[in-house]
Design a protein around this motif. Structure first.
Motif, mmCIF file in Angstrom:
data_model
loop_
_atom_site.group_PDB
_atom_site.id
_atom_site.type_symbol
_atom_site.label_atom_id
_atom_site.label_comp_id
_atom_site.label_asym_id
_atom_site.label_seq_id
_atom_site.Cartn_x
_atom_site.Cartn_y
_atom_site.Cartn_z
ATOM 1 N N PHE A 132 0.831 -1.208 0.000
ATOM 2 C CA PHE A 132 0.000 0.000 0.000
ATOM 3 C C PHE A 132 0.862 1.254 0.000
ATOM 4 C CE2 PHE A 132 -2.000 3.391 2.486
ATOM 5 C CZ PHE A 132 -3.117 3.643 1.696
ATOM 6 N N VAL A 133 1.937 1.253 0.782
ATOM 7 C CA VAL A 133 2.820 2.416 0.829
ATOM 8 C C VAL A 133 3.459 2.652 -0.537
ATOM 9 C CG1 VAL A 133 4.938 3.348 1.831
ATOM 10 C CG2 VAL A 133 3.267 2.219 3.294
ATOM 11 N N ARG A 134 3.908 1.592 -1.198
ATOM 12 C CA ARG A 134 4.493 1.746 -2.536
ATOM 13 C C ARG A 134 3.454 2.278 -3.523
ATOM 14 N NH1 ARG A 134 6.987 -3.287 -1.123
ATOM 15 N NH2 ARG A 134 9.251 -3.034 -0.860
ATOM 16 N N PHE A 135 2.271 1.720 -3.483
ATOM 17 C CA PHE A 135 1.213 2.178 -4.392
ATOM 18 C C PHE A 135 0.867 3.637 -4.135
ATOM 19 C CE2 PHE A 135 -3.350 2.912 -5.047
ATOM 20 C CZ PHE A 135 -3.426 2.706 -6.421
ATOM 21 N N PHE A 136 0.729 4.013 -2.865
ATOM 22 C CA PHE A 136 0.377 5.387 -2.526
ATOM 23 C C PHE A 136 1.493 6.347 -2.934
ATOM 24 C CE2 PHE A 136 -0.293 8.915 0.534
ATOM 25 C CZ PHE A 136 -1.599 9.229 0.189
ATOM 26 N N THR A 137 2.742 5.919 -2.790
ATOM 27 C CA THR A 137 3.867 6.753 -3.200
ATOM 28 C C THR A 137 3.865 6.974 -4.707
ATOM 29 O OG1 THR A 137 5.182 5.910 -1.346
ATOM 30 C CG2 THR A 137 6.370 6.974 -3.146
ATOM 31 N N ASP A 138 3.593 5.930 -5.466
ATOM 32 C CA ASP A 138 3.516 6.078 -6.923
ATOM 33 C C ASP A 138 2.380 7.016 -7.318
ATOM 34 O OD1 ASP A 138 5.637 4.355 -7.268
ATOM 35 O OD2 ASP A 138 4.374 2.578 -7.482
ATOM 36 N N VAL A 139 1.254 6.934 -6.632
ATOM 37 C CA VAL A 139 0.129 7.824 -6.932
ATOM 38 C C VAL A 139 0.504 9.268 -6.624
ATOM 39 C CG1 VAL A 139 -2.232 8.431 -6.263
ATOM 40 C CG2 VAL A 139 -1.619 6.032 -6.618
ATOM 41 N N MET A 140 1.157 9.497 -5.498
ATOM 42 C CA MET A 140 1.558 10.853 -5.128
ATOM 43 C C MET A 140 2.526 11.458 -6.133
ATOM 44 S SD MET A 140 2.066 10.622 -1.001
ATOM 45 C CE MET A 140 2.778 12.287 -0.981
ATOM 46 N N THR A 141 3.348 10.627 -6.754
ATOM 47 C CA THR A 141 4.303 11.138 -7.739
ATOM 48 C C THR A 141 3.594 11.791 -8.920
ATOM 49 O OG1 THR A 141 5.837 9.378 -7.106
ATOM 50 C CG2 THR A 141 6.281 10.518 -9.169
ATOM 51 N N ILE A 143 0.468 13.200 -8.871
ATOM 52 C CA ILE A 143 -0.558 14.182 -8.518
ATOM 53 C C ILE A 143 -0.113 15.578 -8.953
ATOM 54 C CG2 ILE A 143 -1.690 15.341 -6.578
ATOM 55 C CD1 ILE A 143 -1.769 12.726 -5.119
ATOM 56 N N PRO A 144 -0.950 16.345 -9.652
ATOM 57 C CA PRO A 144 -0.590 17.724 -10.004
ATOM 58 C C PRO A 144 -0.299 18.563 -8.763
ATOM 59 C CG PRO A 144 -2.504 16.998 -11.257
ATOM 60 C CD PRO A 144 -2.253 15.951 -10.216
ATOM 61 N N SER A 145 0.693 19.424 -8.858
ATOM 62 C CA SER A 145 1.136 20.190 -7.693
ATOM 63 C C SER A 145 0.060 21.144 -7.186
ATOM 64 C CB SER A 145 2.407 20.966 -8.037
ATOM 65 O OG SER A 145 2.185 21.844 -9.134
ATOM 66 N N ILE A 146 -0.839 21.597 -8.064
ATOM 67 C CA ILE A 146 -1.890 22.515 -7.620
ATOM 68 C C ILE A 146 -2.816 21.834 -6.620
ATOM 69 C CG2 ILE A 146 -3.396 21.919 -9.542
ATOM 70 C CD1 ILE A 146 -2.968 25.388 -7.902
ATOM 71 N N PHE A 147 -3.012 20.519 -6.761
ATOM 72 C CA PHE A 147 -3.833 19.787 -5.806
ATOM 73 C C PHE A 147 -3.181 19.757 -4.429
ATOM 74 C CE2 PHE A 147 -5.846 17.023 -9.379
ATOM 75 C CZ PHE A 147 -6.550 18.145 -9.796
ATOM 76 N N ILE A 178 5.545 17.774 0.533
ATOM 77 C CA ILE A 178 4.648 16.720 0.037
ATOM 78 C C ILE A 178 4.987 16.363 -1.408
ATOM 79 C CG2 ILE A 178 2.248 16.202 -0.522
ATOM 80 C CD1 ILE A 178 1.423 17.893 1.884
ATOM 81 N N ILE A 179 5.375 17.353 -2.200
ATOM 82 C CA ILE A 179 5.765 17.091 -3.588
ATOM 83 C C ILE A 179 7.090 16.343 -3.648
ATOM 84 C CG2 ILE A 179 6.437 18.203 -5.754
ATOM 85 C CD1 ILE A 179 4.489 20.453 -5.049
ATOM 86 N N MET A 180 8.022 16.690 -2.761
ATOM 87 C CA MET A 180 9.339 16.058 -2.760
ATOM 88 C C MET A 180 9.321 14.655 -2.171
ATOM 89 S SD MET A 180 11.631 19.302 -1.476
ATOM 90 C CE MET A 180 12.972 18.215 -1.023
ATOM 91 N N LEU A 181 8.419 14.391 -1.243
ATOM 92 C CA LEU A 181 8.442 13.146 -0.476
ATOM 93 C C LEU A 181 8.417 11.883 -1.342
ATOM 94 C CD1 LEU A 181 8.430 11.730 2.260
ATOM 95 C CD2 LEU A 181 5.937 12.032 2.329
ATOM 96 N N PRO A 182 7.484 11.741 -2.302
ATOM 97 C CA PRO A 182 7.494 10.503 -3.102
ATOM 98 C C PRO A 182 8.740 10.351 -3.959
ATOM 99 C CG PRO A 182 5.921 12.089 -3.983
ATOM 100 C CD PRO A 182 6.366 12.628 -2.670
#
Length: 314
Positions: A132-141, A143-147, A178-182
């Protein structure tokens, strides 16, 4: 081995040359060698043209930004504020100081947490939680920065915010983190996976615990790659504009507070300066873009240098 190679030299065709061991000599040219050479040249030409086409926009952007902004970059550009867009003697001091404030906070938030997450995934993570952590990290990568800016705005700044702090460098740092984390997490995970398991087993054989093995064997071995991934994440974060509009808001004057007051940033000043009609402000916007381009370029070059040095030492 093929059936032909199993035959004795005398049993083979008279026109087929063989070595005393029964194999074809390496110097003998195969029948399709000419066709393969042509295909290789065609592929090399196509790849070269594709590389040139990909580089052309970068060269044009660099030339345009440098030609327009070089005149604005000087001592005053880094030491003065910009009270109005039309004034000639002004600079982006507030933006550079604000960017430093924001990035230092984002680095302190994102890099330790990203490294810790990567260590967990590689050394300890098993089962559904790690997946789940890997999947969530890939999703965060993706995500548009405006969100991300909207999320932090709703969390810290809006009237109904859970933790109301208002526009500040802290809110901007949280959004950039948050943008840098993934990016830090995924790059660090891949670097940690490259450490051979034999090194871990050797540490265990000497009586070291799991945590000591990670701290004294795995992390030092992967340190150059971890530094490279972290610097690339910083290069990504320093140029973000959309989340800063909703978190830092911007300021044309120097602001030294971190948890209160709207904070300036170079991307915000570039955005504002390029939208107004005064020539001096537009020129400074080009100068800010050139400065930001150089900062990002230096970070990427340092990251590549560290990575290449690590490969040579390895």
């Amino acid at each position: 081995m093929s059936a032909t190679s199993d035959l004795k030299p005398a049993e083979r065709g008279a026109g087929e040359r063989t070595t005393p061991t029964g194999h074809r000599p390496l110097r003998e040219t195969q029948g399709n060698a000419g066709r393969r050479a042509v295909a290789n040249r065609v592929a090399l030409t196509v790849l070269t043209v594709a590389m040139v086409v990909a580089v052309i926009p970068l060269v044009l952007i660099l030339f345009k930004v440098a030609s327009e902004g070089l005149a604005a970059v000087g001592w005053n550009f880094f030491t003065l504020d910009e009270p109005t867009y039309r004034v000639e003697e002004a600079g982006y001091r507030a933006g550079f100081v604000g960017t430093a404030y924001i990035m230092v906070g984002a680095i302190l938030m994102a890099i330790p947490l990203g490294l810790a997450t990567a260590i967990y995934l590689v050394e300890y993570g098993r089962g559904r939680l790690a997946s789940f952590v890997r999947f969530f990290t890939d999703v965060m990568t993706g995500i548009p920065s405006i969100f991300v800016g909207l999320f932090v705005y709703g969390l810290l700044i809006s009237s109904g915010a859970i933790f109301h702090t208002g526009f500040s460098a802290f809110a901007a740092s949280l959004a950039i983190a948050i943008i840098m984390l993934p990016i830090v997490t995924r790059s660090s995970e891949e670097m940690l996976k490259l450490v051979p398991d034999e090194w871990r087993n050797a540490s265990y054989a000497l009586g070291a615990s799991k945590s000591r093995t990670v701290l004294t064997t795995v992390l030092p071995a992967a340190a150059p790659g971890l530094a490279t991934g972290s610097m690339l994440a910083v290069a990504r974060g320093v140029g973000e504009t959309a989340p800063l509009i909703l978190t830092a808001l911007g300021s044309r004057y120097l602001v030294t507070t971190y948890f209160s007051d709207a904070q300036g940033a170079v991307p915000l000043q570039i955005h504002s300066g390029a939208m107004q009609p005064f020539e001096a402000g537009i020129e400074r916007a080009w100068g800010g873009a050139l400065s930001l381009f150089v900062i990002v370029l230096l970070l990427v070059v340092v990251a590549r240098f560290v990575g290449s040095r690590a490969n040579k030492l390895g």
